[in-house]
Scaffold this motif. Structure first.
Motif, PDB file in Angstrom:
ATOM      1  N   UNK A 198       0.848  -1.200   0.000  1.00 35.92           N
ATOM      2  CA  UNK A 198       0.000   0.000   0.000  1.00 35.92           C
ATOM      3  C   UNK A 198       0.875   1.239   0.000  1.00 35.92           C
ATOM      4  N   UNK A 199       0.257   2.345  -0.361  1.00 34.79           N
ATOM      5  CA  UNK A 199       0.919   3.641  -0.324  1.00 34.79           C
ATOM      6  C   UNK A 199      -0.072   4.671   0.198  1.00 34.79           C
ATOM      7  N   UNK A 253      -4.643   3.766   6.709  1.00 31.38           N
ATOM      8  CA  UNK A 253      -3.329   3.218   6.356  1.00 31.38           C
ATOM      9  C   UNK A 253      -2.665   2.644   7.611  1.00 31.38           C
ATOM     10  N   UNK A 254      -2.775   3.375   8.697  1.00 31.99           N
ATOM     11  CA  UNK A 254      -2.163   2.891   9.936  1.00 31.99           C
ATOM     12  C   UNK A 254      -2.856   1.617  10.432  1.00 31.99           C
ATOM     13  N   UNK A 255      -4.172   1.651  10.535  1.00 31.46           N
ATOM     14  CA  UNK A 255      -4.894   0.505  11.118  1.00 31.46           C
ATOM     15  C   UNK A 255      -4.940  -0.710  10.200  1.00 31.46           C
ATOM     16  N   UNK A 256      -4.999  -0.500   8.889  1.00 30.27           N
ATOM     17  CA  UNK A 256      -5.109  -1.626   7.951  1.00 30.27           C
ATOM     18  C   UNK A 256      -3.768  -2.162   7.467  1.00 30.27           C
ATOM     19  N   UNK A 257      -2.732  -1.339   7.476  1.00 32.69           N
ATOM     20  CA  UNK A 257      -1.443  -1.740   6.905  1.00 32.69           C
ATOM     21  C   UNK A 257      -0.331  -1.792   7.962  1.00 32.69           C
ATOM     22  N   UNK A 312      -0.242  -1.337  11.432  1.00 35.11           N
ATOM     23  CA  UNK A 312      -0.476  -2.088  12.659  1.00 35.11           C
ATOM     24  C   UNK A 312      -0.413  -3.602  12.447  1.00 35.11           C
ATOM     25  N   UNK A 313      -1.113  -4.162  11.451  1.00 37.71           N
ATOM     26  CA  UNK A 313      -1.002  -5.614  11.258  1.00 37.71           C
ATOM     27  C   UNK A 313       0.410  -6.069  10.855  1.00 37.71           C
ATOM     28  N   UNK A 314       1.096  -5.278  10.037  1.00 34.34           N
ATOM     29  CA  UNK A 314       2.429  -5.674   9.560  1.00 34.34           C
ATOM     30  C   UNK A 314       3.455  -5.711  10.691  1.00 34.34           C
ATOM     31  N   UNK A 315       3.318  -4.806  11.662  1.00 32.32           N
ATOM     32  CA  UNK A 315       4.307  -4.696  12.731  1.00 32.32           C
ATOM     33  C   UNK A 315       3.832  -5.307  14.051  1.00 32.32           C
ATOM     34  N   UNK A 316       2.635  -5.873  14.085  1.00 37.04           N
ATOM     35  CA  UNK A 316       2.141  -6.513  15.310  1.00 37.04           C
ATOM     36  C   UNK A 316       2.981  -7.742  15.631  1.00 37.04           C
ATOM     37  N   UNK A 317       3.413  -7.805  16.859  1.00 39.60           N
ATOM     38  CA  UNK A 317       4.189  -8.941  17.365  1.00 39.60           C
ATOM     39  C   UNK A 317       5.518  -9.165  16.655  1.00 39.60           C
ATOM     40  N   UNK A 318       6.001  -8.165  15.902  1.00 39.47           N
ATOM     41  CA  UNK A 318       7.327  -8.291  15.302  1.00 39.47           C
ATOM     42  C   UNK A 318       7.836  -6.911  14.882  1.00 39.47           C
ATOM     43  N   UNK A 319       9.120  -6.867  14.683  1.00 41.18           N
ATOM     44  CA  UNK A 319       9.738  -5.626  14.230  1.00 41.18           C
ATOM     45  C   UNK A 319       9.657  -5.557  12.719  1.00 41.18           C
ATOM     46  N   UNK A 320      10.044  -4.426  12.186  1.00 43.34           N
ATOM     47  CA  UNK A 320      10.140  -4.208  10.754  1.00 43.34           C
ATOM     48  C   UNK A 320      11.185  -3.136  10.525  1.00 43.34           C
TER      49      UNK A 320
END
Length: 170
Positions: free
Chosen positions: A41-42, A139-143, A145-153
């Protein structure tokens, strides 16, 4: 520049199998990628008022004492994670030393018109923050937050005064 960074990350595996974000300060855009370097996403962003690539003030300086030209979103590569801020909100901590984070667009004062600036079609009015990166709520809630939940990025913030290749060494 974004495409060059994406290709470099994909070829070099610099992201170590983690999801990553590329922040394009020049064009006031953020790009989210999967751990396999596929664009997810962008979105438009708001960023620091000042132009430049290095933080110029101490983290101990009160925000009210930071002049606009020193409110910079610093360029670089940051191992990032979700944290709870002092107000109880979850944010993506990017550069904890300089207190830089990515979060839902801040309300700000009515005169700042942050939501309007974020929604505008031009990048010319997207510099308003003290250095943090403000993104649309969806963008924050759909992209993010899920991508970085329980892990780093990894967050790559592109420079304005040099090339990404020079900054990241590719």
């Amino acid at each position: 520049e974004v495409q060059a960074v994406q290709q470099w990350v994909e070829a070099s595996k610099d992201n170590a199998g983690l999801p990553f974000i590329v922040v394009d300060k020049v064009n006031a855009q953020v790009y989210a990628f999967t751990s396999f370097a596929q664009l997810k996403a962008t979105a438009p962003i708001l960023l620091g008022m000042g132009t430049g690539d290095k933080a110029l003030v101490s983290q101990d300086a009160p925000m009210s004492a930071i002049p606009p030209e020193k409110r910079i979103t610093p360029a670089g590569r940051y191992l990032s994670r979700l944290v709870i801020d002092p107000h109880g909100k979850t944010i993506l901590s990017i550069d904890p030393v300089n207190l830089i984070s990515l979060h839902i667009v801040a309300k700000g004062t009515p005169a700042q018109r942050r939501a309007e600036r974020l929604a505008s079609t031009t990048k010319d009015d997207n510099r308003i923050s003290f250095g943090c990166i403000n993104v649309p709520p969806a963008f924050y809630s759909d992209i993010v937050s899920p991508a970085f939940s329980n892990r780093k990025g990894v967050v790559y913030i592109l420079p304005e005064t040099s090339s990404a290749a020079q900054l990241f060494g590719f």
